[in-house]
Motif scaffolding. Structure first.
Motif, PDB file in Angstrom:
ATOM      1  N   LEU A  28      13.010  51.219  42.289  1.00 25.51           N
ATOM      2  CA  LEU A  28      14.262  50.939  42.879  1.00 25.51           C
ATOM      3  C   LEU A  28      14.295  50.993  44.363  1.00 25.51           C
ATOM      4  O   LEU A  28      14.860  50.147  45.089  1.00 25.51           O
ATOM      5  CB  LEU A  28      15.452  52.196  42.675  1.00 25.51           C
ATOM      6  CG  LEU A  28      15.925  52.210  40.983  1.00 25.51           C
ATOM      7  CD1 LEU A  28      16.615  53.413  40.732  1.00 25.51           C
ATOM      8  CD2 LEU A  28      16.769  50.945  40.977  1.00 25.51           C
ATOM      9  N   ALA A  29      13.509  51.589  45.053  1.00 27.04           N
ATOM     10  CA  ALA A  29      13.256  51.576  46.390  1.00 27.04           C
ATOM     11  C   ALA A  29      12.699  50.074  46.716  1.00 27.04           C
ATOM     12  O   ALA A  29      13.241  49.611  47.704  1.00 27.04           O
ATOM     13  CB  ALA A  29      12.212  52.636  46.962  1.00 27.04           C
ATOM     14  N   THR A  30      11.471  49.932  46.055  1.00 20.56           N
ATOM     15  CA  THR A  30      11.141  48.400  46.319  1.00 20.56           C
ATOM     16  C   THR A  30      12.144  47.305  46.150  1.00 20.56           C
ATOM     17  O   THR A  30      12.318  46.380  47.120  1.00 20.56           O
ATOM     18  CB  THR A  30       9.718  48.242  45.658  1.00 20.56           C
ATOM     19  OG1 THR A  30       8.970  49.183  46.016  1.00 20.56           O
ATOM     20  CG2 THR A  30       9.267  46.720  45.919  1.00 20.56           C
ATOM     21  N   GLU A  31      12.815  47.425  44.948  1.00 19.56           N
ATOM     22  CA  GLU A  31      13.805  46.280  44.810  1.00 19.56           C
ATOM     23  C   GLU A  31      14.747  46.217  45.842  1.00 19.56           C
ATOM     24  O   GLU A  31      15.273  45.149  46.105  1.00 19.56           O
ATOM     25  CB  GLU A  31      14.422  46.780  43.170  1.00 19.56           C
ATOM     26  CG  GLU A  31      13.487  46.214  42.158  1.00 19.56           C
ATOM     27  CD  GLU A  31      13.976  46.929  40.939  1.00 19.56           C
ATOM     28  OE1 GLU A  31      13.082  47.238  40.085  1.00 19.56           O
ATOM     29  OE2 GLU A  31      15.179  47.045  40.643  1.00 19.56           O
ATOM     30  N   ASN A  32      15.264  47.436  46.057  1.00 20.89           N
ATOM     31  CA  ASN A  32      16.546  47.453  47.215  1.00 20.89           C
ATOM     32  C   ASN A  32      16.252  47.506  48.644  1.00 20.89           C
ATOM     33  O   ASN A  32      17.026  47.629  49.414  1.00 20.89           O
ATOM     34  CB  ASN A  32      17.401  48.667  46.689  1.00 20.89           C
ATOM     35  CG  ASN A  32      17.972  48.435  45.465  1.00 20.89           C
ATOM     36  OD1 ASN A  32      18.753  47.577  45.179  1.00 20.89           O
ATOM     37  ND2 ASN A  32      17.560  49.470  44.661  1.00 20.89           N
ATOM     38  N   GLY A  33      14.834  47.509  48.986  1.00 23.74           N
ATOM     39  CA  GLY A  33      14.518  47.658  50.432  1.00 23.74           C
ATOM     40  C   GLY A  33      14.958  49.000  50.806  1.00 23.74           C
ATOM     41  O   GLY A  33      15.367  49.048  52.184  1.00 23.74           O
ATOM     42  N   LEU A  34      15.186  50.184  50.232  1.00 25.08           N
ATOM     43  CA  LEU A  34      15.457  51.433  50.654  1.00 25.08           C
ATOM     44  C   LEU A  34      14.207  52.516  50.845  1.00 25.08           C
ATOM     45  O   LEU A  34      13.422  52.354  49.811  1.00 25.08           O
ATOM     46  CB  LEU A  34      16.622  51.948  49.770  1.00 25.08           C
ATOM     47  CG  LEU A  34      17.948  51.151  49.999  1.00 25.08           C
ATOM     48  CD1 LEU A  34      18.788  51.503  48.901  1.00 25.08           C
ATOM     49  CD2 LEU A  34      18.646  51.120  51.428  1.00 25.08           C
ATOM     50  N   PRO A  35      14.267  53.364  51.688  1.00 23.92           N
ATOM     51  CA  PRO A  35      13.316  54.569  51.603  1.00 23.92           C
ATOM     52  C   PRO A  35      13.328  55.357  50.226  1.00 23.92           C
ATOM     53  O   PRO A  35      14.305  55.465  49.470  1.00 23.92           O
ATOM     54  CB  PRO A  35      13.842  55.320  52.585  1.00 23.92           C
ATOM     55  CG  PRO A  35      14.507  54.588  53.617  1.00 23.92           C
ATOM     56  CD  PRO A  35      15.152  53.566  52.776  1.00 23.92           C
ATOM     57  N   SER A  36      11.955  55.326  49.841  1.00 26.72           N
ATOM     58  CA  SER A  36      11.974  56.028  48.383  1.00 26.72           C
ATOM     59  C   SER A  36      12.253  57.532  48.661  1.00 26.72           C
ATOM     60  O   SER A  36      12.579  58.209  47.401  1.00 26.72           O
ATOM     61  CB  SER A  36      10.485  55.997  47.595  1.00 26.72           C
ATOM     62  OG  SER A  36       9.630  56.590  48.829  1.00 26.72           O
ATOM     63  N   CYS A  37      12.489  58.127  49.596  1.00 30.51           N
ATOM     64  CA  CYS A  37      12.939  59.500  49.697  1.00 30.51           C
ATOM     65  C   CYS A  37      13.735  59.474  51.058  1.00 30.51           C
ATOM     66  O   CYS A  37      13.502  58.991  52.122  1.00 30.51           O
ATOM     67  CB  CYS A  37      11.741  60.626  49.773  1.00 30.51           C
ATOM     68  SG  CYS A  37      12.669  62.281  50.117  1.00 30.51           S
ATOM     69  N   GLN A  38      15.035  60.307  51.111  1.00 24.81           N
ATOM     70  CA  GLN A  38      15.852  60.499  52.185  1.00 24.81           C
ATOM     71  C   GLN A  38      15.034  60.962  53.279  1.00 24.81           C
ATOM     72  O   GLN A  38      15.185  60.773  54.435  1.00 24.81           O
ATOM     73  CB  GLN A  38      17.054  61.109  51.861  1.00 24.81           C
ATOM     74  CG  GLN A  38      16.970  62.356  51.106  1.00 24.81           C
ATOM     75  CD  GLN A  38      16.182  63.644  51.548  1.00 24.81           C
ATOM     76  OE1 GLN A  38      16.688  64.030  52.583  1.00 24.81           O
ATOM     77  NE2 GLN A  38      15.456  64.248  50.783  1.00 24.81           N
ATOM     78  N   ASP A  39      14.162  61.843  53.113  1.00 26.31           N
ATOM     79  CA  ASP A  39      13.277  62.631  54.100  1.00 26.31           C
ATOM     80  C   ASP A  39      12.230  61.539  54.556  1.00 26.31           C
ATOM     81  O   ASP A  39      11.113  61.522  53.865  1.00 26.31           O
ATOM     82  CB  ASP A  39      12.614  63.556  53.738  1.00 26.31           C
ATOM     83  CG  ASP A  39      11.710  64.567  54.670  1.00 26.31           C
ATOM     84  OD1 ASP A  39      11.495  63.806  56.017  1.00 26.31           O
ATOM     85  OD2 ASP A  39      11.123  65.558  54.320  1.00 26.31           O
ATOM     86  N   THR A  40      12.403  60.614  55.641  1.00 29.35           N
ATOM     87  CA  THR A  40      11.386  59.830  56.096  1.00 29.35           C
ATOM     88  C   THR A  40      10.455  60.274  57.101  1.00 29.35           C
ATOM     89  O   THR A  40       9.838  59.822  57.918  1.00 29.35           O
ATOM     90  CB  THR A  40      12.303  58.545  56.630  1.00 29.35           C
ATOM     91  OG1 THR A  40      13.324  58.964  57.644  1.00 29.35           O
ATOM     92  CG2 THR A  40      13.074  57.816  55.547  1.00 29.35           C
ATOM     93  N   GLY A  41      10.680  61.713  57.298  1.00 25.26           N
ATOM     94  CA  GLY A  41       9.321  62.446  57.771  1.00 25.26           C
ATOM     95  C   GLY A  41       9.373  62.588  59.201  1.00 25.26           C
ATOM     96  O   GLY A  41      10.097  61.723  60.043  1.00 25.26           O
TER      97      GLY A  41
END
Ligand code: SF4
Length: 280
Positions: A58-71
């Motif tokens: 889903l992250a890849t398909e929608n161009g969104l981070p795979s986790c809300q914590d982007t570190g």
């Protein structure tokens, strides 16, 4: 002849790699989670691993981070000694890349002053690890680090008499104490030897090793396999809900240390294991 490299290219690369790492799970990570999903015997654990795989898609398909914590953005830069950087200050360029990634990639602003808790607003400053290497290239690795797992990392200055068994027990104990907090299945980067700070950095570097690749030293490779088995036998399971898959890998490296010491560090990495690299 000395080669020139404009730091603007490093800024752009940091920006692109940070965003890419947050959105696209790497092929080795996907393969490791898929393999764990296939061999998991507990239904709930298998369900969670399936959701992790679905989340990656889903992250890849929608161009969104795979986790809300982007570190916090950790940057490793190996600079060739025959390279001449032009175009301004290197540290500023790296931080501009991080700030642009945060804004343009809509990454969560997670970086703050530790005691006042005042947010810097754009994930700067980066944690920059610089190494001078032969040649005239620049090799850049961007590794955003989530803190659910970073918080579960531990350093211990063991007694030399604790030996290999003491180090192994410390690593398994670190996982047992962490439980579900580091968002398992995890990867354990382990450094043994050196000083307190070089041991910690070595453990962090071990998280960059591709999954499925064992230590070159057969002695350390055997230790990695044994520890992976012991850690998975804890049955903490994916997201701490129980199951056979607590860790995907244990990556170990060692450094010569002092006759009076035996440092060991575990850098804990959650299943959102993110790093991207590029040579300029
Ligand atoms: S520890 Fe990892 S998976 Fe858990 S919230 Fe942080 S980045 Fe996400």
């Amino acid at each position: 002849m000395t080669r020139e490299l404009n730091v603007a290219l490093i800024e752009q690369a940091v920006r692109d790699l940070y965003i890419e790492a947050c959105i696209h799970a790497s092929p080795d990570l996907r393969a490791a989670v898929r393999a764990a999903h296939a061999r998991e015997s507990k239904p709930v654990a298998q369900e969670v691993l399936g959701q992790i795989l679905q989340n990656m898609d889903l992250a890849t398909e929608n161009g969104l981070p795979s986790c809300q914590d982007t570190g916090l953005c950790v940057v490793f830069l190996d600079l060739g000694q025959d390279l001449h950087l032009i175009g301004g200050d290197l540290n500023d360029a790296v931080n501009r890349g991080v700030a642009r990634a945060c804004l343009e990639g809509r990454l969560r602003a997670s970086s703050l002053t530790p005691l006042t808790r005042q947010n810097t607003g754009n994930n700067t400053p980066a944690v920059l690890h610089l190494r001078i290497v032969p040649g005239d290239g620049a090799h850049l690795t961007v590794a955003p680090k989530g803190f659910g797992s970073e918080n579960m990392s531990r350093l211990k200055m063991l007694n030399p008499s604790d030996g290999e068994e003491g180090v192994k027990d410390f690593i398994v104990e670190t996982m047992r104490l962490a439980g579900g907090k580091p968002c398992p299945p995890v990867i354990l980067g382990v450094g043994i030897g050196g000083t307190a700070e070089s041991c910690a950095l070595l453990a962090k570097r071990m998280l960059l090793r591709p999954l499925g690749q064992r230590a070159e030293d057969p002695r350390l490779a055997r230790m990695e396999e044994e520890l992976l088995e012991r850690i998975n036998a804890l049955q903490i399971g994916p997201m701490g809900l129980g199951g056979d898959t607590t860790a995907l890998a244990v990556h170990i490296a060692e450094l010569p240390t002092h006759i009076a010491g035996l440092p060991a560090m575990v850098n804990m990495q959650c299943h959102a294991s993110r790093h991207r690299e590029m040579t300029l």
